[in-house]
Design an enzyme around this catalytic site. Structure first.
Site, short mmCIF file in Angstrom:
data_model
loop_
_atom_site.label_atom_id
_atom_site.label_comp_id
_atom_site.label_asym_id
_atom_site.label_seq_id
_atom_site.Cartn_x
_atom_site.Cartn_y
_atom_site.Cartn_z
N GLU A 174 -9.02 -33.16 -54.03
CA GLU A 174 -8.77 -32.61 -55.37
C GLU A 174 -8.09 -33.64 -56.26
O GLU A 174 -7.54 -34.61 -55.80
CB GLU A 174 -7.91 -31.36 -55.30
CG GLU A 174 -6.72 -31.45 -54.35
CD GLU A 174 -5.78 -32.58 -54.57
OE1 GLU A 174 -5.36 -32.76 -55.75
OE2 GLU A 174 -5.45 -33.30 -53.61
N GLU A 321 -7.09 -36.54 -53.51
CA GLU A 321 -8.48 -36.99 -53.71
C GLU A 321 -9.36 -36.77 -52.49
O GLU A 321 -10.54 -37.07 -52.51
CB GLU A 321 -8.55 -38.51 -54.05
CG GLU A 321 -7.76 -38.94 -55.25
CD GLU A 321 -7.86 -40.45 -55.51
OE1 GLU A 321 -8.59 -41.15 -54.79
OE2 GLU A 321 -7.22 -40.92 -56.46
#
Lengths: 356, 356
Positions: A174, A321
Site C-alpha cells: 500500500e 509498498e
C-alpha cells in the site's frame, strides 16, 4: 459488496493429510527440522493448496494507494502530496517495490483506490478510485457505507482478474500518507490493545508527535462512539469509520484471494490491519497467509502475535509498498522448491540417523 | 601456505566516502532508515568494494566437505558415511543447497577437502583432498602442519580460480559429519567462552549426548595442552589440532577472498568458526563479510555477537551446506539493487519530509 458475501473454506484440516506432508518433509536429506521456519511454511502452503506438490504461479504484488483526510491533523512526517507522487514513481519503475519485484520476478500492479489526484489516461495505474481521499475521521466517518462496499467490490474484482490469469500467490502492499493512523485505530478497535501499543512513528515522527497522533486517534474514536451512540463497532463499521479506501479494498482483495485458496503474502503494519479486519469475520483466512516480515513500526509485532503469524524476515524495515512481501518471496519459493525437488534419504541412498 | 602470507586491506575507512554513500541511501524515495538492515548492508558492500555503484558478479556457493576422526567418539547423530553420501547427493543436484542455489542463480562447487571416500573420476567434485578424514583429536592432533598448510593453499587456489572467472561474491558452505565438534572446540579456544556456550546438538543430539560431546571436547583440549605443553594456541595451531580439513580450507578460501575484496557470505556455525580463526589474525576480514543467518545451533548467536555480525535471516535453520548463504543471497542482491536503481526524491519529484 460486504464481508459476509465471501465464502472461505478452511485449509485442509485432515490430520492424515497433514501427517503425510510432514513425513514427506522429514524424509528429505537433512536432519529433521533443520530447515526451521521453511518447513512450517512448506506444510502451510501444502495444506492451503490441499496438495502434496504445491506450486506458486504468477506471483503478484498489488499496491493499493489512497489519500487520507486525517492528514489535516498533522499525523504524518510527509505532506499528503507524496501519495500521488509515489504512485507516479511506481509507474516509472523507480521505487523500492519496483526494484525488489523486478529482482524477484513478481508482477506489480499499482491500484488507485482513492488518491487525491487525477491519473486518468495513465495505463500503468489500475483505476479503482472510490474518491479523492477519505474524510477526516477525527470529525466524521472516513467513508460512506456505499464507498466502503465499492472498495470491497473493487478489491474482490482485481483479485478475481489476476486469479483468472493464473496467479495463486499475491503480496499486499500500500501507499497512503496518513495510513498508519488508520491502521493504528483499526488495531486498537479490533485487538482492544491500549493505544500506546498501536501507535507508532509511521514515516518518521518524533516522540512528541507520536503522542499527538495518539491523542488524535483517541479523540476520533471517542467522537465516533458518541456520533454512533455505541461502544462497539463491527469490522465493516471499523473500516468505514476510521479506515482508508486502500485498506477497505485490501480487505476485499484478501477475502477474495483466500476464497480461491490463493496464498496471501502479508506485508507490514497497514496490510496486517486489513487482515485483522478480514480475520475478525473469517478467522480461517490466516491459514492462507504468509507473514512476510515484522515491521519496525510500533504495533506490528503485537499485531503479528495477535494473528498468530510467524514473520519470515526481521530486518527492521518500515517502508510499506509491499516491500517486505517482495523481499520475502524467494523464501516462500524456497519452501515450495525444497518440498518438490529435494531427494529423500531413500532415493539418494543416504544413511539415516543412528543416535539417539 | 600459512595465515601470515595473506594480505588484506581494510575496507574504505575514508569518512567522506562513507558519508557520500549514506547520503545516496538517504536521498532514495523512502523514509530515512526505512529499509533497515538492507541500508547497512548496502553501505557495507559499497565500502568493501570502494564503489558508489557496487556490483555482485558470478555469485558462488562453495561446499567444502571432509570427514572427522572425532566421530569415533559418538559425537554425531548420523554415521560418518553420510559425508560421502551427501557429497554424491550434491553432485546429483538433489540436496537442499542444490535447490536453493538453482533457485537464486548461484553457481555451486563441491570440494572434496578430505572425505573418507574415493571420488576420482567424478568431474562434478573438485578434488582438493588432503587425506581420508582427520585423526581423532581426542588423542592426537587432527592434522599435521603440512596438511594444514596444504588445506589453506587449496582454499586459496580455489578462490583465485573463481575470482579469475569474474566472481566477486562467494558463500561458504560445508559438509562433514562431526564438524560441529571441531567448530565448538575452535569457538571455545578463540573466544574463551565456556564450553556450555559453544557445544550444541549438531544434526540432532539429545541433552545427555550433548553433555558427552562437551566432555569429549574438554578432554581433547586438556590432552592437547598436555601434549604441546602450553595453554595457549595460535589460530593456525587451533585449526591444526582440533579443526577439520574443510575448516582449514575454508580459512584459506576466506582469507584469499577478502584479499581480492570479494564479499564473503558467511553461513552457519562451522563457516563462522573458520571465520573466527581468520579474523583472529586479520580482524579487518569482517568488513567483507555478510552474515547470512543465525543458526539454531547452540553457540552460533554468541559467535555472531563476538564477530560483531548482524545476521540477515533468523529462521531457526541448522542444516549447513551453505543453505543459509544461498537463501540470504536475494537480500544481498536487493541491497545492491536499491542503491543502484532507486530514484531520489529529486529525480522523481517527490516531496521530502516536512515534520519534524
Amino acid at each position: 459488496m460486504t464481508f459476509s458475501q465471501f465464502s472461505i473454506e478452511k485449509a485442509v484440516s485432515d490430520e492424515l493429510f497433514a501427517k503425510k506432508i510432514q513425513l514427506k518433509i522429514d524424509q528429505k536429506t537433512k536432519p529433521q527440522g533443520s530447515l526451521g521456519a521453511l518447513e512450517r511454511l512448506a506444510l502451510r502452503i501444502a495444506l492451503a493448496q490441499g496438495s502434496e506438490h504445491p506450486k506458486l504461479t504468477h506471483p503478484h504484488i498489488l499496491i493499493f494507494a489512497a489519500d487520507h483526510g486525517i492528514t489535516q491533523e498533522g499525523v504524518s512526517a510527509y505532506p499528503k502530496e507524496v501519495t500521488a507522487q509515489m504512485v507516479l514513481n511506481f509507474t516509472h519503475g523507480n521505487a523500492a517495490i519496483n526494484v525488489f519485484s523486478r529482482q524477484n520476478g513478481l508482477a506489480l500492479r499499482v491500484i488507485d483506490a482513492g488518491v487525491d489526484a487525477d491519473f486518468s489516461g495513465i495505463d500503468a495505474i489500475t483505476s479503482a478510485k472510490i474518491g479523492f481521499g477519505t474524510k477526516n475521521f477525527l470529525y466524521e466517518d472516513a467513508m460512506t457505507e456505499h464507498e466502503m462496499q465499492q472498495a470491497i467490490q473493487h478489491g474482490s474484482r482485481i483479485i478475481a482478474e489476476i486469479h483468472e490469469e493464473g496467479s495463486n500467490v499475491v503480496g499486499f502492499g500500500e501507499m497512503g500518507i496518513g495510513n498508519t493512523t488508520s491502521a493504528a485505530a483499526i488495531m486498537h478497535l479490533i485487538t482492544q490493545k491500549p493505544l500506546e501499543y498501536c501507535v507508532g512513528a509511521g514515516t518518521g515522527l518524533l516522540a512528541l508527535q507520536i503522542q499527538q497522533k495518539r491523542a488524535v486517534i483517541a479523540q476520533a474514536i471517542a467522537n465516533a462512539r458518541e456520533r454512533h451512540r455505541t461502544d462497539h463497532f463491527s469490522p465493516s463499521e471499523i473500516v468505514r469509520i476510521v479506515g482508508g479506501f486502500e485498506i477497505a479494498m485490501m480487505c476485499g482483495a484478501m477475502l477474495e484471494a483466500a476464497s480461491h485458496r490463493m496464498m496471501l503474502l502479508i506485508d507490514g503494519f497497514i496490510a496486517s490491519s486489513a487482515l485483522l479486519l478480514a480475520a475478525a469475520e473469517f478467522p480461517q483466512i490466516v491459514q492462507y497467509c504468509v507473514f512476510a516480515h515484522e515491521s519496525d513500526e510500533n504495533g506490528h509485532a503485537t499485531m503479528l502475535r495477535y494473528l498468530g503469524g510467524e514473520p519470515l524476515l526481521r530486518l527492521g524495515m518500515r517502508l510499506g509498498e509491499g516491500t517486505g512481501a517482495a523481499l520475502a518471496y524467494p523464501l516462500v519459493q524456497a519452501a515450495v522448491n525444497f518440498l518438490n525437488e529435494m531427494a529423500t534419504f531413500d532415493s539418494a541412498n543416504v544413511s539415516t540417523q543412528v543416535l539417539p
